[in-house]
Scaffold this motif. Structure first.
Motif, mmCIF file in Angstrom:
data_model
loop_
_atom_site.group_PDB
_atom_site.id
_atom_site.type_symbol
_atom_site.label_atom_id
_atom_site.label_comp_id
_atom_site.label_asym_id
_atom_site.label_seq_id
_atom_site.Cartn_x
_atom_site.Cartn_y
_atom_site.Cartn_z
ATOM 1 N N ASP A 134 40.473 88.626 9.990
ATOM 2 C CA ASP A 134 39.635 88.310 9.056
ATOM 3 C C ASP A 134 38.879 89.430 8.425
ATOM 4 N N THR A 135 39.231 90.645 8.804
ATOM 5 C CA THR A 135 38.721 91.663 7.871
ATOM 6 C C THR A 135 39.752 92.484 7.220
ATOM 7 N N GLY A 136 40.960 92.038 7.246
ATOM 8 C CA GLY A 136 42.091 92.923 6.967
ATOM 9 C C GLY A 136 42.647 93.909 7.677
ATOM 10 N N HIS A 137 42.015 94.163 8.759
ATOM 11 C CA HIS A 137 42.598 95.166 9.805
ATOM 12 C C HIS A 137 43.748 94.870 10.526
ATOM 13 N N THR A 138 44.711 95.711 10.715
ATOM 14 C CA THR A 138 46.057 95.342 11.408
ATOM 15 C C THR A 138 45.660 95.609 13.000
ATOM 16 N N TYR A 139 46.145 94.812 13.764
ATOM 17 C CA TYR A 139 46.095 94.856 15.264
ATOM 18 C C TYR A 139 47.531 94.844 15.776
ATOM 19 N N THR A 140 47.782 95.414 17.083
ATOM 20 C CA THR A 140 48.638 95.457 17.599
ATOM 21 C C THR A 140 48.324 94.868 19.193
ATOM 22 N N GLU A 141 49.484 94.275 19.778
ATOM 23 C CA GLU A 141 49.276 93.963 21.210
ATOM 24 C C GLU A 141 48.876 95.084 22.266
ATOM 25 N N ALA A 142 49.499 96.215 21.768
ATOM 26 C CA ALA A 142 49.247 97.339 22.610
ATOM 27 C C ALA A 142 47.919 97.984 22.400
ATOM 28 N N TYR A 182 30.126 78.674 -0.093
ATOM 29 C CA TYR A 182 31.321 78.657 0.718
ATOM 30 C C TYR A 182 30.911 79.791 1.814
ATOM 31 N N ILE A 183 30.131 79.705 2.475
ATOM 32 C CA ILE A 183 29.694 80.494 3.500
ATOM 33 C C ILE A 183 30.733 80.454 4.697
ATOM 34 N N ASP A 184 31.399 81.906 5.026
ATOM 35 C CA ASP A 184 32.315 81.812 6.068
ATOM 36 C C ASP A 184 31.843 82.233 7.361
ATOM 37 N N GLU A 199 23.371 89.541 0.732
ATOM 38 C CA GLU A 199 23.834 89.581 -0.718
ATOM 39 C C GLU A 199 25.347 88.986 -0.689
ATOM 40 N N GLU A 200 26.155 89.529 0.024
ATOM 41 C CA GLU A 200 27.520 89.062 -0.083
ATOM 42 C C GLU A 200 28.036 87.865 0.308
#
Length: 275
Positions: free
Chosen positions: A177-185, A85-87, A76-77
């Motif tokens: 790509d999902t808006g989540h925040t990641y750190t190296e640790a 414009y399929i990502d 659907e999305e």
């Protein structure tokens, strides 16, 4: 309590108490009515685990529903509303989520079937065309190894999703790509946890291999050596050179030798029969 357990309990109460120094497996048992009845009652308590496996079946149904809902969201999305414009990255992450659900469902099936077979009761599917190959020789060690491998597969899917989402980690304008925040640790700890799963699976596989090796060695040591077969009866002595010999065997295994005289000459070590 199953019918087999009830029959065993009736047999145990009907038989008189007697001393039993040992069984066919070499263990020593207390052969009394009370001990046998109490032992069978404790053994029947394994059926208390059956509702737990039925609950896992319900969880399996829930995961089927989750899979279908996630699949519908992908269609659907990402396809119907935005088909021009399929990502590709979004599709890849969504598919990895579906694979994650399938891996967990496979883990549930393994726990349900293998756990029930090991701890509750045998599943009579011998000869069934869909019988799992590992079900015929399932045990606690094999089940642990397969569960560990399944957990590693699930962890690999999560780690792959992280690697796809992090992008240019550490950049000033980093954004997943999902808006989540990641750190190296955080990413480092995910890798460390995944490697710990791998090491645990290798250790379980080595333990299972060693236990199987020692079990086979103990069985080989316990087997009595087979006596060597008796030598075949030799042909009777005294048969002259140039005599043809034919043998036959009676029903008791004794060899009968019959001789037919043949005359001739020996020239340079070769026998030449006379005309």
């Amino acid at each position: 309590m199953s019918q087999d357990d009830r029959n065993a309990a009736q047999n145990s109460t009907s038989e008189p108490s007697a001393a039993k120094p040992g069984g066919s497996d070499g263990r020593v048992y207390r052969d009394s009515t009370t001990a046998r009845t109490l032992g069978l009652f404790i053994f029947a308590s394994r059926w208390l685990q059956a509702p737990l496996y039925f609950g896992l079946i319900v969880a399996q149904i829930i995961y089927v529903i989750v899979f279908m809902v996630d699949l519908w969201h992908i269609v659907e999305e990402n396809v119907l509303h935005n088909w021009a414009y399929i990502d590709e990255t979004q599709i890849m992450l969504a598919v990895l989520g579906l694979i994650d659900v399938v891996m967990i469902a496979n883990l549930l099936i393994m726990v349900i079937i293998g756990g029930y077979e090991t701890f509750v009761s045998k599943i009579r599917v011998t000869g069934h065309p869909d019988e799992p190959e590992w079900l015929s020789h399932v045990n606690t060690n094999l089940l642990k190894v397969k569960l560990a491998v399944s957990i590693i597969s699930i962890s690999s899917i999560h780690l792959l999703r992280t690697f796809i989402e992090v992008g240019d980690i550490g950049a000033p304008d980093q954004e997943s790509d999902t808006g989540h925040t990641y750190t190296e640790a955080g990413v480092l700890w995910q890798v460390v946890i995944h490697l710990s799963f791998v090491v645990s699976a290798i250790a379980l596989a080595l333990i299972d291999r060693w236990s199987h090796h020692f079990a086979v060695k103990r069985k080989a040591d316990a087997v009595e050596p087979t006596p060597a077969p008796a030598p075949a009866p030799a042909a009777p002595a005294g048969i002259p050179v140039g005599v043809g010999v034919s043998t036959a065997t009676t029903s008791t295994g004794a060899a009968l030798v019959s001789a037919t005289p043949v005359t001739g000459y020996i020239v340079d070590g070769r026998f030449i029969p006379s005309a």
